[in-house]
Scaffold this active site. Structure first.
Site, PDB file in Angstrom:
ATOM      1  CB  CYS A   1     -36.472 -25.641  -6.372  1.00 22.10           C
ATOM      2  SG  CYS A   1     -37.831 -25.202  -5.289  1.00 22.10           S
TER       3      CYS A   1
ATOM      4  CB  CYS B   1     -33.809 -23.843 -10.771  1.00 23.58           C
ATOM      5  SG  CYS B   1     -32.301 -23.821  -9.833  1.00 23.58           S
TER       6      CYS B   1
ATOM      7  CB  CYS C   1     -30.069 -22.154 -10.389  1.00 18.97           C
ATOM      8  SG  CYS C   1     -31.569 -22.772  -9.631  1.00 18.97           S
TER       9      CYS C   1
END
Length: 133
Positions: A11, A85, A89
């Site tokens: 996250c 995210c 990410c």
């Protein structure tokens, strides 16, 4: 996947959702799964409300520290679970991905974080059932 599967929870701040998910997986799987967590922009410390919510179910996460997501950590993981995210990410080719839509516990009251904790347990239980032979 190796004999001992590895899961990386990601996250943004690695202070709430990913830490709770990693703790649930460690608790439920014991040493049968290698568990990692990281954040794209890690916080300085674990969310104290997440610590309290996990403590209520007998899981202590006070010894955990937010960590930065690295290429090596992702590369060494069989499954990468992202949690809110988005584009922060990165995608690593050849990995199994899951994206869990969960409320961000940052700044939330304990009753909301409890619900996030319980939602995460449900997701982790489902994930664990796919990791066992």
């Amino acid at each position: 996947m190796t004999d001992k599967p590895s899961v990386l929870f990601v996250c943004v701040h690695n202070a709430g959702r990913s830490q709770m998910a990693a703790a649930w997986l460690r608790h439920l799987a014991g040493d049968s799964v290698e568990v990692r967590s990281a954040g794209s922009a890690p916080a300085d410390r674990i969310n104290p409300t997440a610590v309290e919510a996990m403590r209520e179910v007998g899981i202590d996460i006070t010894d955990q520290t937010p960590a930065r997501l690295t290429w090596d950590t992702a590369e060494a993981s069989d499954v990468i679970v992202t949690m809110g995210c988005g584009d922060a990410c990165p995608v690593f080719p050849g990995k199994r991905y899951e994206d869990w839509k969960l409320t961000d516990p940052a700044g939330q009251p304990l009753d909301v974080v409890r619900q996030v904790r319980d939602d995460i347990k449900t997701h982790v239980t489902g994930l664990l059932s796919t990791l066992k032979p």
